[in-house]
Motif scaffolding. Structure first.
Motif, PDB file in Angstrom:
ATOM      1  N   LEU A 120       9.921  11.152  -9.833  1.00  0.00           N
ATOM      2  CA  LEU A 120      10.257  11.530  -8.456  1.00  0.00           C
ATOM      3  C   LEU A 120       9.019  12.050  -7.724  1.00  0.00           C
ATOM      4  CD1 LEU A 120      12.781  11.809  -6.574  1.00  0.00           C
ATOM      5  CD2 LEU A 120      12.767  14.230  -7.185  1.00  0.00           C
ATOM      6  N   VAL A 121       8.216  12.868  -8.410  1.00  0.00           N
ATOM      7  CA  VAL A 121       7.001  13.400  -7.782  1.00  0.00           C
ATOM      8  C   VAL A 121       6.034  12.271  -7.450  1.00  0.00           C
ATOM      9  CG1 VAL A 121       4.965  14.833  -8.169  1.00  0.00           C
ATOM     10  CG2 VAL A 121       7.219  15.670  -8.861  1.00  0.00           C
ATOM     11  N   LEU A 122       5.801  11.372  -8.422  1.00  0.00           N
ATOM     12  CA  LEU A 122       4.901  10.243  -8.183  1.00  0.00           C
ATOM     13  C   LEU A 122       5.415   9.350  -7.059  1.00  0.00           C
ATOM     14  CD1 LEU A 122       4.041   9.186 -11.865  1.00  0.00           C
ATOM     15  CD2 LEU A 122       2.524  10.316 -10.228  1.00  0.00           C
ATOM     16  N   GLY A 123       6.709   9.021  -7.138  1.00  0.00           N
ATOM     17  CA  GLY A 123       7.291   8.146  -6.121  1.00  0.00           C
ATOM     18  C   GLY A 123       7.258   8.764  -4.735  1.00  0.00           C
ATOM     19  N   THR A 124       7.496  10.082  -4.674  1.00  0.00           N
ATOM     20  CA  THR A 124       7.484  10.765  -3.375  1.00  0.00           C
ATOM     21  C   THR A 124       6.081  10.803  -2.785  1.00  0.00           C
ATOM     22  OG1 THR A 124       9.369  12.138  -4.037  1.00  0.00           O
ATOM     23  CG2 THR A 124       8.050  12.905  -2.190  1.00  0.00           C
ATOM     24  N   THR A 129       2.819   8.697   1.324  1.00  0.00           N
ATOM     25  CA  THR A 129       1.494   8.259   1.781  1.00  0.00           C
ATOM     26  C   THR A 129       1.560   6.872   2.412  1.00  0.00           C
ATOM     27  OG1 THR A 129       0.411   9.561   0.041  1.00  0.00           O
ATOM     28  CG2 THR A 129      -0.873   7.797   1.060  1.00  0.00           C
ATOM     29  N   LEU A 130       2.206   5.937   1.721  1.00  0.00           N
ATOM     30  CA  LEU A 130       2.302   4.576   2.247  1.00  0.00           C
ATOM     31  C   LEU A 130       3.128   4.528   3.525  1.00  0.00           C
ATOM     32  CD1 LEU A 130       2.849   2.538  -1.057  1.00  0.00           C
ATOM     33  CD2 LEU A 130       0.741   2.799   0.255  1.00  0.00           C
ATOM     34  N   GLY A 131       4.260   5.245   3.552  1.00  0.00           N
ATOM     35  CA  GLY A 131       5.102   5.232   4.736  1.00  0.00           C
ATOM     36  C   GLY A 131       4.410   5.830   5.942  1.00  0.00           C
ATOM     37  N   THR A 132       3.661   6.918   5.728  1.00  0.00           N
ATOM     38  CA  THR A 132       2.947   7.560   6.834  1.00  0.00           C
ATOM     39  C   THR A 132       1.835   6.666   7.369  1.00  0.00           C
ATOM     40  OG1 THR A 132       3.408   9.751   5.904  1.00  0.00           O
ATOM     41  CG2 THR A 132       1.614   9.587   7.509  1.00  0.00           C
ATOM     42  N   VAL A 133       1.045   6.089   6.463  1.00  0.00           N
ATOM     43  CA  VAL A 133      -0.047   5.205   6.897  1.00  0.00           C
ATOM     44  C   VAL A 133       0.510   3.991   7.643  1.00  0.00           C
ATOM     45  CG1 VAL A 133      -1.908   3.694   6.102  1.00  0.00           C
ATOM     46  CG2 VAL A 133      -1.604   5.951   5.066  1.00  0.00           C
ATOM     47  N   VAL A 206      11.436   4.387  -6.269  1.00  0.00           N
ATOM     48  CA  VAL A 206      11.357   5.524  -5.358  1.00  0.00           C
ATOM     49  C   VAL A 206      10.282   5.279  -4.303  1.00  0.00           C
ATOM     50  CG1 VAL A 206      10.985   8.010  -5.186  1.00  0.00           C
ATOM     51  CG2 VAL A 206      12.106   7.060  -7.200  1.00  0.00           C
ATOM     52  N   VAL A 207       9.133   4.758  -4.727  1.00  0.00           N
ATOM     53  CA  VAL A 207       8.052   4.449  -3.788  1.00  0.00           C
ATOM     54  C   VAL A 207       8.547   3.527  -2.686  1.00  0.00           C
ATOM     55  CG1 VAL A 207       5.844   3.243  -3.533  1.00  0.00           C
ATOM     56  CG2 VAL A 207       6.193   4.808  -5.454  1.00  0.00           C
ATOM     57  N   ALA A 208       9.240   2.463  -3.075  1.00  0.00           N
ATOM     58  CA  ALA A 208       9.698   1.468  -2.099  1.00  0.00           C
ATOM     59  C   ALA A 208      10.677   2.073  -1.103  1.00  0.00           C
ATOM     60  CB  ALA A 208      10.342   0.290  -2.830  1.00  0.00           C
ATOM     61  N   ASP A 209      11.681   2.790  -1.600  1.00  0.00           N
ATOM     62  CA  ASP A 209      12.707   3.338  -0.706  1.00  0.00           C
ATOM     63  C   ASP A 209      12.155   4.431   0.205  1.00  0.00           C
ATOM     64  OD1 ASP A 209      14.605   1.630  -1.616  1.00  0.00           O
ATOM     65  OD2 ASP A 209      15.661   3.069  -2.870  1.00  0.00           O
ATOM     66  N   VAL A 210      11.358   5.325  -0.356  1.00  0.00           N
ATOM     67  CA  VAL A 210      10.796   6.414   0.453  1.00  0.00           C
ATOM     68  C   VAL A 210       9.853   5.861   1.516  1.00  0.00           C
ATOM     69  CG1 VAL A 210       9.263   8.421   0.405  1.00  0.00           C
ATOM     70  CG2 VAL A 210      11.063   8.178  -1.315  1.00  0.00           C
ATOM     71  N   ALA A 211       8.998   4.928   1.136  1.00  0.00           N
ATOM     72  CA  ALA A 211       8.047   4.363   2.099  1.00  0.00           C
ATOM     73  C   ALA A 211       8.774   3.657   3.235  1.00  0.00           C
ATOM     74  CB  ALA A 211       7.100   3.389   1.389  1.00  0.00           C
ATOM     75  N   ARG A 212       9.806   2.890   2.909  1.00  0.00           N
ATOM     76  CA  ARG A 212      10.550   2.171   3.949  1.00  0.00           C
ATOM     77  C   ARG A 212      11.270   3.133   4.882  1.00  0.00           C
ATOM     78  NH1 ARG A 212      12.158  -2.399   0.077  1.00  0.00           N
ATOM     79  NH2 ARG A 212      13.706  -0.940  -0.670  1.00  0.00           N
ATOM     80  N   GLN A 213      11.976   4.102   4.288  1.00  0.00           N
ATOM     81  CA  GLN A 213      12.734   5.051   5.104  1.00  0.00           C
ATOM     82  C   GLN A 213      11.814   5.905   5.972  1.00  0.00           C
ATOM     83  OE1 GLN A 213      15.933   5.242   5.526  1.00  0.00           O
ATOM     84  NE2 GLN A 213      16.592   3.811   3.959  1.00  0.00           N
ATOM     85  N   LEU A 214      10.690   6.335   5.408  1.00  0.00           N
ATOM     86  CA  LEU A 214       9.787   7.186   6.169  1.00  0.00           C
ATOM     87  C   LEU A 214       9.138   6.411   7.308  1.00  0.00           C
ATOM     88  CD1 LEU A 214       8.520   9.968   6.452  1.00  0.00           C
ATOM     89  CD2 LEU A 214       6.680   9.221   4.934  1.00  0.00           C
ATOM     90  N   ARG A 215       8.705   5.191   7.039  1.00  0.00           N
ATOM     91  CA  ARG A 215       8.096   4.390   8.100  1.00  0.00           C
ATOM     92  C   ARG A 215       9.076   4.177   9.247  1.00  0.00           C
ATOM     93  NH1 ARG A 215       8.350  -0.161  10.553  1.00  0.00           N
ATOM     94  NH2 ARG A 215       6.479  -1.198  11.371  1.00  0.00           N
ATOM     95  N   THR A 216      10.318   3.813   8.895  1.00  0.00           N
ATOM     96  CA  THR A 216      11.331   3.574   9.925  1.00  0.00           C
ATOM     97  C   THR A 216      11.596   4.836  10.739  1.00  0.00           C
ATOM     98  OG1 THR A 216      12.389   1.880   8.557  1.00  0.00           O
ATOM     99  CG2 THR A 216      13.700   2.830  10.334  1.00  0.00           C
ATOM    100  N   GLY A 217      11.722   5.984  10.049  1.00  0.00           N
ATOM    101  CA  GLY A 217      11.987   7.232  10.742  1.00  0.00           C
ATOM    102  C   GLY A 217      10.845   7.657  11.640  1.00  0.00           C
ATOM    103  N   LEU A 218       9.613   7.503  11.169  1.00  0.00           N
ATOM    104  CA  LEU A 218       8.459   7.907  11.974  1.00  0.00           C
ATOM    105  C   LEU A 218       8.266   6.995  13.180  1.00  0.00           C
ATOM    106  CD1 LEU A 218       5.829   8.824   9.212  1.00  0.00           C
ATOM    107  CD2 LEU A 218       7.355  10.345  10.484  1.00  0.00           C
ATOM    108  N   VAL A 219       8.419   5.694  12.979  1.00  0.00           N
ATOM    109  CA  VAL A 219       8.274   4.758  14.097  1.00  0.00           C
ATOM    110  C   VAL A 219       9.332   5.036  15.165  1.00  0.00           C
ATOM    111  CG1 VAL A 219       8.464   2.327  14.775  1.00  0.00           C
ATOM    112  CG2 VAL A 219       7.148   2.953  12.745  1.00  0.00           C
ATOM    113  N   SER A 220      10.566   5.328  14.730  1.00  0.00           N
ATOM    114  CA  SER A 220      11.619   5.656  15.696  1.00  0.00           C
ATOM    115  C   SER A 220      11.295   6.945  16.445  1.00  0.00           C
ATOM    116  CB  SER A 220      12.961   5.798  14.973  1.00  0.00           C
ATOM    117  OG  SER A 220      13.349   4.575  14.365  1.00  0.00           O
ATOM    118  N   ALA A 221      10.744   7.928  15.726  1.00  0.00           N
ATOM    119  CA  ALA A 221      10.400   9.200  16.362  1.00  0.00           C
ATOM    120  C   ALA A 221       9.294   9.020  17.402  1.00  0.00           C
ATOM    121  CB  ALA A 221       9.968  10.212  15.309  1.00  0.00           C
TER     122      ALA A 221
END
Length: 329
Positions: A120-124, A129-133, A206-221
């Motif tokens: 979980l720590v590694l995936g998060t 990082t990937l989702g933010t970039v 975890v990497v895939a799901d977190v990166a996708r969700q974070l990118r979508t949330g940040l772009v919407s914001a």
């Protein structure tokens, strides 16, 4: 100062209110889940007498064994006695070997929780990082490259990743052990060396799901009017990101973690086989195949407890990091 104090009190009050609503939902869910879990034996038709005496056992012998296990009592009486034991951390005795189920679960749970926590720590970390970039470089080749990488990672089975990691780091480079488990009490370095490969194999999802969700949330914001207004007012990109975009776009990614951690514990069975680990997932699989109903019931109760507990933790974190995400909880 008075205004800040009032806002602080309102924030704490809102958090406690949301937490109370979460508890009000999860408590009956846990109660119903334990009832369904206990009904497993009645629905399955399994009996300790069948395991001990075989299929040719006489009705009298079966009745005698079931009486010894207390299975001749009314169903609700059996459930209430079992439920009160569960509340005290007792899950009964294994039908297969007569061992205490709570002890058996505890031995495997430590292994699986270690792997799941590191995964979980590694995936998060990697996913955030990937989702933010990707969000900061949206519509560029960097965004497309990260999206493509995340898509590939999301379809890679953990057992395939595990085999590849063993071939590279254990066999090829001889940097890490290929299997086994060492408790953290015997040394943090040894403990981490033995679980890092299975944890890395599990972390890809975890990497895939977190990166996708974070990118979508940040772009919407970034598209919200308050963010556009902050940019127009001349606020620095760093302040816009951390004060407005991240706090309002991080919610879906954090909510994903509430589901991921318990699933990592349960999904580790294949990885445990590859790395020669006797964890919670493997214990659950072995118990199900053996028809050991008390052990399976204990596994299900612990799984439900993990889901409930971790979701409560995620709700608390969401309340502190992104208060708006708790509306409607």
């Amino acid at each position: 100062m008075a205004g800040d104090l009032a806002r602080g009190r309102a924030g704490v009050g809102g958090l406690l209110s949301a937490l109370g609503r979460s508890v009000a939902i999860f408590v009956p869910v846990f109660f119903v889940a334990t009832f369904v879990t206990f009904a497993l034996r009645a629905m399955s038709g399994l009996s300790p007498a069948r395991l001990q005496l075989g299929e040719d056992a006489t009705p009298e012998a079966i009745a005698n064994i079931e009486s010894q296990w207390g299975l001749d009592r009314p169903f609700l009486t059996q459930y209430w006695d079992w439920f009160t034991d569960v509340l005290h951390g007792q899950f009964g005795t294994s039908w297969v070997n007569g061992a205490d189920v709570a002890t058996l679960i505890g031995l495997g749970l430590g292994v699986s929780l270690s792997i799941a926590l590191v995964a979980l720590v590694l995936g998060t970390l990697i996913g955030f990082t990937l989702g933010t970039v990707a969000a900061l470089r949206r519509t560029t080749w960097v965004d497309r490259a990260i999206t493509g990488f995340v898509t590939v990672v999301s379809v890679m089975p953990a057992f395939v990743v595990g085999i590849v990691l063993v071939e590279i780091f254990a066999v090829g480079l001889d940097l890490l052990p290929s299997g086994g488990y060492v408790p953290a009490t015997e040394g943090f370095g040894l403990w981490l060396a033995h679980i890092i490969l299975p944890a890395l194999a599990l972390s890809f999802d975890v990497v895939a799901d977190v990166a996708r969700q974070l990118r979508t949330g940040l772009v919407s914001a970034y598209r919200e009017n308050y963010v556009v207004g902050a940019v127009v007012r001349g606020l620095s990109p760093r302040r816009v990101f951390f004060r407005h975009v991240l706090r309002n776009g991080i919610g879906p990614a954090l909510a994903t973690l509430g589901i991921k951690f318990p699933s990592l514990v349960g999904a580790s069975v294949v990885t445990e086989w590859i790395f020669g680990l006797q964890g919670f997932g493997r214990f659950a699989n072995d118990s199900a195949q053996a028809g050991d109903v008390p052990a399976v019931q204990g596994v299900l109760v612990v799984s439900v407890a993990l889901v409930v507990t971790f979701n409560l933790i995620v709700n608390v974190v969401l309340g502190r990091v992104a208060p708006a995400s708790l509306r409607g909880v």
